[in-house]
Motif scaffolding. Structure first.
Motif, mmCIF file in Angstrom:
data_model
loop_
_atom_site.group_PDB
_atom_site.id
_atom_site.type_symbol
_atom_site.label_atom_id
_atom_site.label_comp_id
_atom_site.label_asym_id
_atom_site.label_seq_id
_atom_site.Cartn_x
_atom_site.Cartn_y
_atom_site.Cartn_z
ATOM 1 N N ILE A 11 40.174 47.821 46.709
ATOM 2 C CA ILE A 11 38.951 47.821 45.585
ATOM 3 C C ILE A 11 39.237 49.290 44.823
ATOM 4 O O ILE A 11 39.222 50.460 45.691
ATOM 5 C CB ILE A 11 37.396 47.822 46.273
ATOM 6 N N PHE A 12 39.144 49.279 43.592
ATOM 7 C CA PHE A 12 39.521 50.378 42.603
ATOM 8 C C PHE A 12 38.236 50.543 41.744
ATOM 9 O O PHE A 12 37.643 49.424 41.412
ATOM 10 C CB PHE A 12 40.756 50.311 41.902
ATOM 11 N N GLN A 13 38.028 51.541 41.434
ATOM 12 C CA GLN A 13 36.617 51.959 40.453
ATOM 13 C C GLN A 13 37.270 52.324 39.157
ATOM 14 O O GLN A 13 38.142 52.920 39.190
ATOM 15 C CB GLN A 13 35.950 52.827 41.068
ATOM 16 N N MET A 20 41.453 53.340 35.566
ATOM 17 C CA MET A 20 41.346 52.905 36.937
ATOM 18 C C MET A 20 41.521 54.423 37.599
ATOM 19 O O MET A 20 42.439 55.169 37.539
ATOM 20 C CB MET A 20 42.391 51.997 37.327
ATOM 21 N N ARG A 21 40.422 54.563 38.699
ATOM 22 C CA ARG A 21 40.504 55.599 39.168
ATOM 23 C C ARG A 21 41.431 55.702 40.497
ATOM 24 O O ARG A 21 41.680 54.810 41.178
ATOM 25 C CB ARG A 21 38.935 55.755 40.124
ATOM 26 N N GLY A 22 42.262 56.976 40.390
ATOM 27 C CA GLY A 22 43.434 56.861 41.216
ATOM 28 C C GLY A 22 44.750 56.578 40.662
ATOM 29 O O GLY A 22 45.785 56.466 41.649
ATOM 30 N N GLY A 23 44.832 56.170 39.766
ATOM 31 C CA GLY A 23 46.196 55.534 38.816
ATOM 32 C C GLY A 23 46.137 54.222 38.523
ATOM 33 O O GLY A 23 45.292 53.507 39.438
ATOM 34 N N THR A 24 46.897 53.773 37.916
ATOM 35 C CA THR A 24 46.960 52.313 37.477
ATOM 36 C C THR A 24 48.078 51.565 37.929
ATOM 37 O O THR A 24 48.378 50.300 37.793
ATOM 38 C CB THR A 24 47.117 52.157 36.017
ATOM 39 N N MET A 25 49.072 52.079 38.820
ATOM 40 C CA MET A 25 50.213 51.461 39.253
ATOM 41 C C MET A 25 49.683 50.488 40.324
ATOM 42 O O MET A 25 50.638 49.153 40.168
ATOM 43 C CB MET A 25 51.155 52.316 40.233
ATOM 44 N N ALA A 26 48.820 50.383 41.024
ATOM 45 C CA ALA A 26 48.217 49.321 41.952
ATOM 46 C C ALA A 26 48.111 47.864 41.427
ATOM 47 O O ALA A 26 48.366 47.061 41.735
ATOM 48 C CB ALA A 26 47.136 49.796 42.959
ATOM 49 N N GLY A 27 47.347 48.213 40.079
ATOM 50 C CA GLY A 27 46.982 47.150 39.202
ATOM 51 C C GLY A 27 48.005 46.476 38.466
ATOM 52 O O GLY A 27 48.014 45.101 38.510
ATOM 53 N N PHE A 28 49.254 47.089 38.553
ATOM 54 C CA PHE A 28 50.594 46.235 37.816
ATOM 55 C C PHE A 28 51.312 45.728 39.147
ATOM 56 O O PHE A 28 51.769 44.798 38.907
ATOM 57 C CB PHE A 28 51.378 47.580 37.283
ATOM 58 N N ASP A 29 51.254 46.229 40.203
ATOM 59 C CA ASP A 29 51.765 45.959 41.403
ATOM 60 C C ASP A 29 51.314 44.775 42.185
ATOM 61 O O ASP A 29 51.700 43.783 42.662
ATOM 62 C CB ASP A 29 52.114 46.861 42.227
ATOM 63 N N ALA A 30 50.018 44.367 41.985
ATOM 64 C CA ALA A 30 49.156 43.431 42.575
ATOM 65 C C ALA A 30 49.578 42.102 41.960
ATOM 66 O O ALA A 30 50.058 41.840 40.840
ATOM 67 C CB ALA A 30 47.631 43.699 42.314
ATOM 68 N N ILE A 34 41.212 40.756 40.076
ATOM 69 C CA ILE A 34 39.776 40.197 40.040
ATOM 70 C C ILE A 34 38.902 41.429 39.441
ATOM 71 O O ILE A 34 38.770 42.345 40.220
ATOM 72 C CB ILE A 34 39.247 39.367 41.120
ATOM 73 N N GLU A 35 38.148 40.991 38.150
ATOM 74 C CA GLU A 35 37.420 42.223 37.742
ATOM 75 C C GLU A 35 35.771 41.513 37.878
ATOM 76 O O GLU A 35 35.917 40.587 37.488
ATOM 77 C CB GLU A 35 37.686 42.483 36.373
ATOM 78 N N THR A 36 35.213 42.524 38.210
ATOM 79 C CA THR A 36 33.682 42.080 38.368
ATOM 80 C C THR A 36 32.820 42.874 37.349
ATOM 81 O O THR A 36 32.908 43.863 37.151
ATOM 82 C CB THR A 36 33.202 42.325 39.936
ATOM 83 N N SER A 37 31.881 42.020 36.903
ATOM 84 C CA SER A 37 30.876 42.806 35.906
ATOM 85 C C SER A 37 29.765 41.667 35.661
ATOM 86 O O SER A 37 29.658 40.701 36.390
ATOM 87 C CB SER A 37 31.690 42.828 34.339
ATOM 88 N N ILE A 38 28.899 42.348 35.131
ATOM 89 C CA ILE A 38 27.585 41.669 34.602
ATOM 90 C C ILE A 38 27.811 40.885 33.289
ATOM 91 O O ILE A 38 27.874 41.605 32.523
ATOM 92 C CB ILE A 38 26.352 42.385 34.550
#
Length: 67
Positions: A11-13, A20-30, A34-38
């Motif tokens: 889970i990233f914030q 993306m907090r902590g860098g974006t590489m994990a988002g590309f590697d995944a 799944i993004e959550t929002s209202i």
């Protein structure tokens, strides 16, 4: 791979600037993102990336069903 039948969830914030907090590489590697929002007053989960199937699927967390 040591655990081929295991799903790992990370889970990233996002920051206020939308990064993306902590860098974006994990988002590309995944394999799936799944993004959550209202949306329209409902808590929603939307598949924004999926190497294995459809994207854009919206799931209502409150109603426990896809829309």
């Amino acid at each position: 791979i040591a655990f081929p039948n295991t799903i790992i969830v990370s889970i990233f914030q996002l920051t206020t600037s939308g990064q993306m907090r902590g860098g974006t590489m994990a988002g590309f590697d995944a394999g799936i993102n799944i993004e959550t929002s209202i949306i329209e007053g409902k808590r929603m989960a939307v598949c924004t990336k999926n190497r294995y199937g459809k994207t854009g699927v919206r799931y209502s967390i409150d109603e426990r069903k896809t829309e």
